[in-house]
Design an enzyme around this catalytic site. Structure first.
Site, PDB file in Angstrom:
ATOM      1  N   ASP A 141       0.885  -1.034  -0.111  1.00 15.69           N
ATOM      2  CA  ASP A 141       0.009   0.013  -0.106  1.00 15.69           C
ATOM      3  C   ASP A 141       0.820   1.124  -0.226  1.00 15.69           C
ATOM      4  O   ASP A 141       2.172   1.087  -0.206  1.00 15.69           O
ATOM      5  CB  ASP A 141      -0.981   0.088   1.107  1.00 15.69           C
ATOM      6  CG  ASP A 141      -0.498   0.272   2.572  1.00 15.69           C
ATOM      7  OD1 ASP A 141       0.759   0.393   2.566  1.00 15.69           O
ATOM      8  OD2 ASP A 141      -1.153   0.375   3.437  1.00 15.69           O
ATOM      9  N   HIS A 142       0.408   2.449   0.278  1.00 15.11           N
ATOM     10  CA  HIS A 142       1.050   3.587   0.074  1.00 15.11           C
ATOM     11  C   HIS A 142       2.312   3.504   1.265  1.00 15.11           C
ATOM     12  O   HIS A 142       3.265   4.309   1.189  1.00 15.11           O
ATOM     13  CB  HIS A 142       0.173   4.690   0.415  1.00 15.11           C
ATOM     14  CG  HIS A 142      -0.688   4.644   1.532  1.00 15.11           C
ATOM     15  ND1 HIS A 142      -1.850   3.959   1.484  1.00 15.11           N
ATOM     16  CD2 HIS A 142      -0.943   5.514   2.784  1.00 15.11           C
ATOM     17  CE1 HIS A 142      -2.524   4.005   2.652  1.00 15.11           C
ATOM     18  NE2 HIS A 142      -1.784   4.924   3.475  1.00 15.11           N
ATOM     19  N   HIS A 190      11.640 -22.764   9.977  1.00 19.69           N
ATOM     20  CA  HIS A 190      10.846 -23.307  10.717  1.00 19.69           C
ATOM     21  C   HIS A 190       9.125 -23.322  10.332  1.00 19.69           C
ATOM     22  O   HIS A 190       8.486 -24.288  10.473  1.00 19.69           O
ATOM     23  CB  HIS A 190      10.761 -22.790  12.071  1.00 19.69           C
ATOM     24  CG  HIS A 190      12.016 -23.151  12.923  1.00 19.69           C
ATOM     25  ND1 HIS A 190      12.098 -23.045  14.262  1.00 19.69           N
ATOM     26  CD2 HIS A 190      13.080 -23.496  12.312  1.00 19.69           C
ATOM     27  CE1 HIS A 190      13.352 -23.402  14.466  1.00 19.69           C
ATOM     28  NE2 HIS A 190      13.897 -23.368  13.378  1.00 19.69           N
ATOM     29  N   CYS A 201       3.589  -2.889   3.957  1.00 22.32           N
ATOM     30  CA  CYS A 201       2.600  -1.725   4.320  1.00 22.32           C
ATOM     31  C   CYS A 201       3.059  -0.751   5.336  1.00 22.32           C
ATOM     32  O   CYS A 201       4.616  -1.023   5.307  1.00 22.32           O
ATOM     33  CB  CYS A 201       1.336  -2.419   4.692  1.00 22.32           C
ATOM     34  SG  CYS A 201       1.211  -3.290   6.386  1.00 22.32           S
ATOM     35  N   GLY A 202       2.425  -0.159   6.175  1.00 18.47           N
ATOM     36  CA  GLY A 202       3.100   0.850   6.949  1.00 18.47           C
ATOM     37  C   GLY A 202       3.936  -0.248   8.066  1.00 18.47           C
ATOM     38  O   GLY A 202       5.143   0.163   8.410  1.00 18.47           O
ATOM     39  N   THR A 203       3.271  -1.104   8.764  1.00 15.91           N
ATOM     40  CA  THR A 203       3.881  -1.935   9.702  1.00 15.91           C
ATOM     41  C   THR A 203       4.133  -3.182   9.198  1.00 15.91           C
ATOM     42  O   THR A 203       5.030  -3.884   9.803  1.00 15.91           O
ATOM     43  CB  THR A 203       2.783  -2.030  10.825  1.00 15.91           C
ATOM     44  OG1 THR A 203       1.718  -2.586  10.173  1.00 15.91           O
ATOM     45  CG2 THR A 203       2.433  -0.803  11.493  1.00 15.91           C
ATOM     46  N   GLY A 204       3.654  -3.705   8.042  1.00 20.06           N
ATOM     47  CA  GLY A 204       3.808  -5.028   7.626  1.00 20.06           C
ATOM     48  C   GLY A 204       2.693  -6.137   8.372  1.00 20.06           C
ATOM     49  O   GLY A 204       2.610  -7.246   8.004  1.00 20.06           O
ATOM     50  N   ILE A 205       1.868  -5.727   9.268  1.00 16.31           N
ATOM     51  CA  ILE A 205       1.206  -6.259   9.944  1.00 16.31           C
ATOM     52  C   ILE A 205      -0.170  -6.357   9.298  1.00 16.31           C
ATOM     53  O   ILE A 205      -0.744  -7.591   9.133  1.00 16.31           O
ATOM     54  CB  ILE A 205       0.844  -5.692  11.369  1.00 16.31           C
ATOM     55  CG1 ILE A 205       2.152  -5.458  12.311  1.00 16.31           C
ATOM     56  CG2 ILE A 205      -0.185  -6.436  12.287  1.00 16.31           C
ATOM     57  CD1 ILE A 205       2.645  -6.674  12.693  1.00 16.31           C
ATOM     58  N   GLY A 206      -0.821  -5.293   8.774  1.00 12.49           N
ATOM     59  CA  GLY A 206      -1.958  -5.560   8.209  1.00 12.49           C
ATOM     60  C   GLY A 206      -1.940  -6.315   6.955  1.00 12.49           C
ATOM     61  O   GLY A 206      -2.994  -7.149   6.834  1.00 12.49           O
ATOM     62  N   ARG A 257      10.058 -31.930  12.264  1.00 17.27           N
ATOM     63  CA  ARG A 257       9.050 -31.583  13.245  1.00 17.27           C
ATOM     64  C   ARG A 257       8.269 -30.299  12.742  1.00 17.27           C
ATOM     65  O   ARG A 257       7.274 -30.046  13.072  1.00 17.27           O
ATOM     66  CB  ARG A 257       9.841 -31.528  14.441  1.00 17.27           C
ATOM     67  CG  ARG A 257      10.926 -30.468  14.740  1.00 17.27           C
ATOM     68  CD  ARG A 257      11.398 -30.403  15.768  1.00 17.27           C
ATOM     69  NE  ARG A 257      12.177 -29.352  16.220  1.00 17.27           N
ATOM     70  CZ  ARG A 257      13.461 -28.924  15.774  1.00 17.27           C
ATOM     71  NH1 ARG A 257      14.087 -29.795  15.096  1.00 17.27           N
ATOM     72  NH2 ARG A 257      14.069 -28.172  16.059  1.00 17.27           N
ATOM     73  N   HIS A 258       9.183 -29.458  11.870  1.00 13.03           N
ATOM     74  CA  HIS A 258       8.425 -28.211  11.632  1.00 13.03           C
ATOM     75  C   HIS A 258       7.251 -28.414  10.512  1.00 13.03           C
ATOM     76  O   HIS A 258       6.329 -27.799  10.693  1.00 13.03           O
ATOM     77  CB  HIS A 258       9.696 -27.322  11.065  1.00 13.03           C
ATOM     78  CG  HIS A 258      10.831 -27.122  11.875  1.00 13.03           C
ATOM     79  ND1 HIS A 258      10.217 -26.398  13.041  1.00 13.03           N
ATOM     80  CD2 HIS A 258      11.996 -27.449  11.776  1.00 13.03           C
ATOM     81  CE1 HIS A 258      11.534 -26.501  13.718  1.00 13.03           C
ATOM     82  NE2 HIS A 258      12.551 -26.870  12.959  1.00 13.03           N
TER      83      HIS A 258
HETATM   84  C1  RB5 Z   1      -2.095   2.654   6.512  1.00 13.22           C
HETATM   85  O1  RB5 Z   1      -2.115   4.181   6.638  1.00 13.22           O
HETATM   86  C2  RB5 Z   1      -1.423   1.620   7.363  1.00 13.22           C
HETATM   87  O2  RB5 Z   1      -2.603   1.600   8.239  1.00 13.22           O
HETATM   88  C3  RB5 Z   1      -0.978   0.552   6.772  1.00 13.22           C
HETATM   89  O3  RB5 Z   1       0.035   0.609   5.934  1.00 13.22           O
HETATM   90  C4  RB5 Z   1      -0.415  -0.626   7.523  1.00 13.22           C
HETATM   91  O4  RB5 Z   1       0.596  -0.089   8.504  1.00 13.22           O
HETATM   92  C5  RB5 Z   1      -1.683  -1.455   8.293  1.00 13.22           C
HETATM   93  O5  RB5 Z   1      -1.393  -2.348   8.955  1.00 13.22           O
END
Ligand code: RB5
Length: 150
Positions: A7-8, A97, A64-69, A131-132
């Site tokens: 994303d951005h 693993h 993305c911004g965090t990699g989490i979303g 095992r993995h």
């Molecule tokens: C976008 O603002 C942000 O929410 C997205 O890049 C990401 O960090 C979501 O997890």
């Protein structure tokens, strides 16, 4: 083939990764986004996850911004093991693993230099099986329990 998406918040990282893959002559497909305009990360996570799921791509990289979303979204696709990574040790371990098939990076968390090292480590690491694999089979069973596919 490696599927790329962002994303951005991850656009700059994805562009740097593209350049690195080109230099290494590693084939990739860029699913976007293609500029810094605000977009919704689940759309790009889904395109990359489906490309891996249907076998068009061997693996994927999402930013993305965090990699989490993007990791949360990609992991909704059965068979996808998307790992959000911010360090080189985890990059190697999640391939060895977890046999992660999508690497997720945060453009607001790490710089380009570290991101490229992480990508390199992840691409070069190998799944250790044994095992993995048993534990991955257990994860597949959880998917089956909730999707009804068995
Ligand atoms: C976008 O603002 C942000 O929410 C997205 O890049 C990401 O960090 C979501 O997890």
């Amino acid at each position: 083939m490696i599927a790329l998406g962002c994303d951005h918040g991850g656009y700059e990282l994805k562009e740097a990764i593209k350049q690195m893959l080109s230099e290494k002559r590693i084939e990739y497909k860029d699913y976007g986004t293609y500029n810094k305009k605000k977009v919704d990360y689940p759309e790009f996570a889904l395109m990359v996850a489906e490309s891996v799921k249907n076998g068009e791509s061997q693996s994927g990289i999402l930013c993305c911004g965090t990699g989490i979303g993007v990791s949360i979204a990609a992991n909704k696709v059965p068979g996808i093991r998307a790992a959000a990574v911010s360090d080189v040790f985890t990059a190697r371990a999640t391939k060895q693993h977890n046999n992660s098939n999508i690497l997720c990076l945060g453009g607001r968390v790490i710089g380009v230099g570290l991101a490229l090292l992480i990508v390199e480590e992840w691409l070069n690491a190998e799944f250790q099986g044994g095992r993995h694999q048993d534990r991955i089979n257990m994860i597949s069973k959880i998917e089956e329990k909730y999707t009804g596919n068995n």
